[in-house]
Design an enzyme around this catalytic site. Structure first.
Site, PDB file in Angstrom:
ATOM      1  N   ARG A  94      39.306  45.746  43.353  1.00  0.00           N
ATOM      2  CA  ARG A  94      40.276  44.635  42.708  1.00  0.00           C
ATOM      3  C   ARG A  94      40.724  43.720  43.764  1.00  0.00           C
ATOM      4  O   ARG A  94      40.767  42.557  43.345  1.00  0.00           O
ATOM      5  CB  ARG A  94      41.099  45.658  41.790  1.00  0.00           C
ATOM      6  CG  ARG A  94      42.260  44.642  41.054  1.00  0.00           C
ATOM      7  CD  ARG A  94      43.306  45.301  40.448  1.00  0.00           C
ATOM      8  NE  ARG A  94      44.379  44.322  39.913  1.00  0.00           N
ATOM      9  CZ  ARG A  94      45.678  44.902  39.764  1.00  0.00           C
ATOM     10  NH1 ARG A  94      46.060  45.840  40.354  1.00  0.00           N
ATOM     11  NH2 ARG A  94      46.319  43.990  39.063  1.00  0.00           N
ATOM     12  N   ASN A 129      49.474  40.694  40.706  1.00  0.00           N
ATOM     13  CA  ASN A 129      49.522  41.440  42.121  1.00  0.00           C
ATOM     14  C   ASN A 129      50.545  42.573  42.241  1.00  0.00           C
ATOM     15  O   ASN A 129      50.578  43.353  43.211  1.00  0.00           O
ATOM     16  CB  ASN A 129      49.236  40.631  43.217  1.00  0.00           C
ATOM     17  CG  ASN A 129      48.003  40.067  43.416  1.00  0.00           C
ATOM     18  OD1 ASN A 129      46.945  40.480  42.922  1.00  0.00           O
ATOM     19  ND2 ASN A 129      48.060  38.938  43.976  1.00  0.00           N
ATOM     20  N   HIS A 163      40.756  39.817  43.495  1.00  0.00           N
ATOM     21  CA  HIS A 163      41.925  39.084  43.607  1.00  0.00           C
ATOM     22  C   HIS A 163      41.892  37.940  44.990  1.00  0.00           C
ATOM     23  O   HIS A 163      42.395  37.114  44.934  1.00  0.00           O
ATOM     24  CB  HIS A 163      42.996  39.777  43.460  1.00  0.00           C
ATOM     25  CG  HIS A 163      43.405  40.370  42.210  1.00  0.00           C
ATOM     26  ND1 HIS A 163      44.803  40.598  41.695  1.00  0.00           N
ATOM     27  CD2 HIS A 163      42.602  40.844  41.228  1.00  0.00           C
ATOM     28  CE1 HIS A 163      44.485  40.876  40.285  1.00  0.00           C
ATOM     29  NE2 HIS A 163      43.276  41.116  40.181  1.00  0.00           N
ATOM     30  N   HIS A 170      34.725  47.213  36.101  1.00  0.00           N
ATOM     31  CA  HIS A 170      35.307  47.896  35.419  1.00  0.00           C
ATOM     32  C   HIS A 170      34.990  49.543  35.121  1.00  0.00           C
ATOM     33  O   HIS A 170      35.432  50.200  34.385  1.00  0.00           O
ATOM     34  CB  HIS A 170      35.942  47.317  34.286  1.00  0.00           C
ATOM     35  CG  HIS A 170      36.968  46.139  34.368  1.00  0.00           C
ATOM     36  ND1 HIS A 170      37.193  45.481  33.233  1.00  0.00           N
ATOM     37  CD2 HIS A 170      37.540  45.536  35.503  1.00  0.00           C
ATOM     38  CE1 HIS A 170      37.917  44.179  33.677  1.00  0.00           C
ATOM     39  NE2 HIS A 170      38.256  44.612  35.141  1.00  0.00           N
TER      40      HIS A 170
END
Length: 345
Positions: free
Chosen positions: A71, A104, A75, A202
């Site tokens: 992740r 975040n 990001h 995911h």
């Protein structure tokens, strides 16, 4: 389980060749001073070995760090490019960095990246960028979760511009529809197939209840449920995530309850995520949105029915390499920080 993972070796030659072919083909059209596989071959030849060795130890201690680092790479790349700026801490009170932004707030893995960085600084001072460490750690997180191995292009340098507001502007929220998702991804030169492939991230990890409460309890503002969500799955989610209580659950959805992104397989990188989305509509509205576009739905259906993961793994390698090129700093641009979270004065 982790003793078995410690014995993992690089994947079969056929899979390596497929991933390598993707990378080599892409590099054929890359400009000078671009990323390349083996960038540290001369300056720090053990760089990737150090990262992988430390990642093995980190995930033996806490397997939940794997999806967190995957992740983090996403990001980082979507906000001002893959430049490691997500790591920077604010140096002034009230001056918020990417780390402080709401999307975040639940980010984990910062300590893991700093730990790897410290190891590399001990053997190759001021050589390997934080941005490259994040990219390599994301790859290793997938591999050590029984996913594919793929070659990571390196040569990124670190950026020192970090603004919290950019995060909310550049990242598609979990309740995005397919039109919004495609818009956010197209800005980063990622197409519909890339979207469907990258959402496979995911396959590992969990979420807090906050991002799905609207889908469960107030989808259109009329206290209703998303009609595209499988009723049985929705009932299971409601047991885990009760309706938010005004004035009590105003924590941005960062409660203690963890909901698996891919039930039954949330720490194994495999194809079950696509079967889950096809059967239930997925956890997030953005997961379910993949079924509302002919290209992304077609890909979900193909992977969900696949008997072998090889084709998806090759697609995943290509998409991750492509995302990893987003607005990178190379050559004389950017910097190499000795500590990823601290600005260089």
């Amino acid at each position: 389980m982790w003793r078995e993972r410690q014995r993992l070796r690089p994947p079969p030659p056929l899979l390596v060749a497929a991933a390598a072919l993707v990378v080599v083909s892409a590099l054929a059209s890359a400009p000078e001073a671009a990323l390349q596989v083996g960038f540290y071959h001369e300056t720090c030849p053990i760089a990737e070995d150090v990262v992988l060795a430390e990642m093995r130890l980190i995930l033996m201690e806490d397997a939940t760090v794997a999806p967190a680092l995957l992740r983090m790479h996403y990001h980082d790349c979507f906000v001002q490019g893959c430049d490691g700026s997500i790591m920077l801490r604010s140096r002034k009170k009230g001056n918020k960095t990417e780390r402080d932004a709401l999307p975040n707030r639940s980010m984990r893995g910062y300590d893991a990246i700093e730990r790897i960085k410290a190891r590399l600084e001990a053997v190759c001072p001021l050589t390997v960028s934080c941005a490259d460490i994040i990219a390599m750690a994301a790859r290793d997180a997938v591999y050590l979760s029984h996913g594919p191995w793929y070659d990571v292009e390196t040569g990124r340098r670190d950026g020192n511009l970090t603004v919290a507001e950019y995060v909310e502007n550049d990242l598609p929220p979990p309740d995005s529809n397919i039109v919004d998702v495609k818009t956010f991804f197209s800005v980063k030169s990622l197409n519909s197939k890339d979207i469907a492939v990258l959402f496979g991230c995911h396959s590992i990890g969990t979420s807090h209840c906050g991002p799905i409460q609207k889908r469960l309890y107030n989808f259109t503002g009329s206290m209703d449920q998303d009609p595209s969500l499988n009723p049985d799955y929705a009932a299971e989610l409601k047991k885990l995530c009760p309706p938010p209580r005004p004035g009590v659950d105003d924590d941005g959805g960062e409660g203690k309850t963890k909901v698996p992104l891919d039930p039954g397989s949330n720490y194994t990188f495999d194809l079950s995520y696509y079967r889950h989305v096809l059967a239930t509509g997925g956890l997030f509205q953005s997961d379910g949105s993949l079924l509302h576009d002919p290209v992304t739905r077609g890909y979900v259906e193909k992977v969900a029915k696949a008997k072998s993961p090889d084709e998806y793994y090759a697609d995943f390698a290509a998409a991750m390499v492509k995302m990893g090129r987003t607005d990178v700093l190379v050559g004389d641009l950017g910097e190499i920080r000795p500590t990823c979270g601290i600005f260089v004065d």
